[in-house]
Scaffold this motif. Structure first.
Motif, PDB file in Angstrom:
ATOM      1  N   THR A   1     -19.105  -0.275  13.847  1.00 18.37           N
ATOM      2  CA  THR A   1     -20.420   0.346  13.836  1.00 18.37           C
ATOM      3  C   THR A   1     -21.467  -0.642  13.350  1.00 18.37           C
ATOM      4  O   THR A   1     -21.149  -1.573  12.622  1.00 18.37           O
TER       5      THR A   1
ATOM      6  N   TYR B   1     -19.033  10.111   8.604  1.00 18.13           N
ATOM      7  CA  TYR B   1     -18.074   9.992   9.697  1.00 18.13           C
ATOM      8  C   TYR B   1     -16.886  10.917   9.465  1.00 18.13           C
ATOM      9  O   TYR B   1     -16.519  11.196   8.322  1.00 18.13           O
TER      10      TYR B   1
ATOM     11  N   TRP C   1     -19.640  10.397  14.237  1.00 11.39           N
ATOM     12  CA  TRP C   1     -20.629  10.303  13.166  1.00 11.39           C
ATOM     13  C   TRP C   1     -21.634  11.425  13.308  1.00 11.39           C
ATOM     14  O   TRP C   1     -21.891  11.913  14.396  1.00 11.39           O
TER      15      TRP C   1
ATOM     16  N   MET D   1     -17.752   7.992  18.502  1.00 12.43           N
ATOM     17  CA  MET D   1     -17.801   6.540  18.322  1.00 12.43           C
ATOM     18  C   MET D   1     -16.628   5.847  18.997  1.00 12.43           C
ATOM     19  O   MET D   1     -16.567   4.631  19.034  1.00 12.43           O
TER      20      MET D   1
END
Length: 189
Positions: A168, A174, A145, A153
């Motif tokens: 998330t 993203y 991200w 992530m």
């Protein structure tokens, strides 16, 4: 016949009203959390580290939205997806996926997810295309991200092998990559 024409006219009027509302909103970038760039701001994400599509998708509409309530739901759009579990939101909320339309960004696996600045009661899952991208088959693909730099992530490949998936607690821009280091920060951000 006159009744049919009136009904058709009302249907067309409602459709135009809905489309114009969506187009008006789609013309301006979604406002990102403070300090995070959004598409069309001129200071957008550096896409050089991101995966590319092997065959660029033929995108005719670059924005999708769906109202999802406390019962949960899913929004799918050109291989990108949002999966909202039950209880993630307290009220019906508009979820969005916006894809870049500029030639530089649209070659890459990149999307802006919304709503921004919306806290979720439980994490929400997002999915990005994996099959037919430049990172398909690599050992450690990941979702990143953007927050004035790419943050890792983590990700797993979906059971069908089509997408990468992560959870998330916030939405932003993203993308997917196989690069760690070189501008990719390791953070659960």
């Amino acid at each position: 016949m006159i009744h049919l024409i009136r009904k058709l006219g009302c249907t067309v009027a409602v459709a135009l009203l809905v489309l114009s509302a969506g187009c008006t909103d789609a013309a301006s970038p979604l406002s990102a959390r403070a300090g995070e760039p959004a598409f069309n701001t001129g200071g957008g994400p550096d896409v050089a580290a991101l995966a590319r599509f092997k065959t660029k998708p033929q995108i005719t509409i670059a924005w999708a939205k769906k109202w999802i309530g406390p019962e949960g739901g899913r929004l799918d759009f050109y291989g990108f997806a949002i999966e909202v579990p039950a209880g993630a939101v307290d009220k019906v909320t508009m979820f969005t996926i916006r894809l870049p339309v500029d030639p530089k960004g649209s070659d890459h696996v990149l999307a802006e997810f919304g709503p921004h600045a919306q806290p979720f009661n439980v994490p929400v899952s997002i999915e990005l295309p994996y099959r037919n991208t430049s990172i398909e088959g690599i050992a450690q693909p990941t979702i990143v991200w953007w927050n004035n730099g790419w943050f890792d992530m983590g990700a797993s490949v979906t059971a069908d092998g089509l997408r990468l998936r992560t959870s998330t607690d916030h939405f932003s821009t993203y993308g997917t990559t196989d690069q760690r280091g070189g501008g990719i920060h390791t953070s659960g951000g």
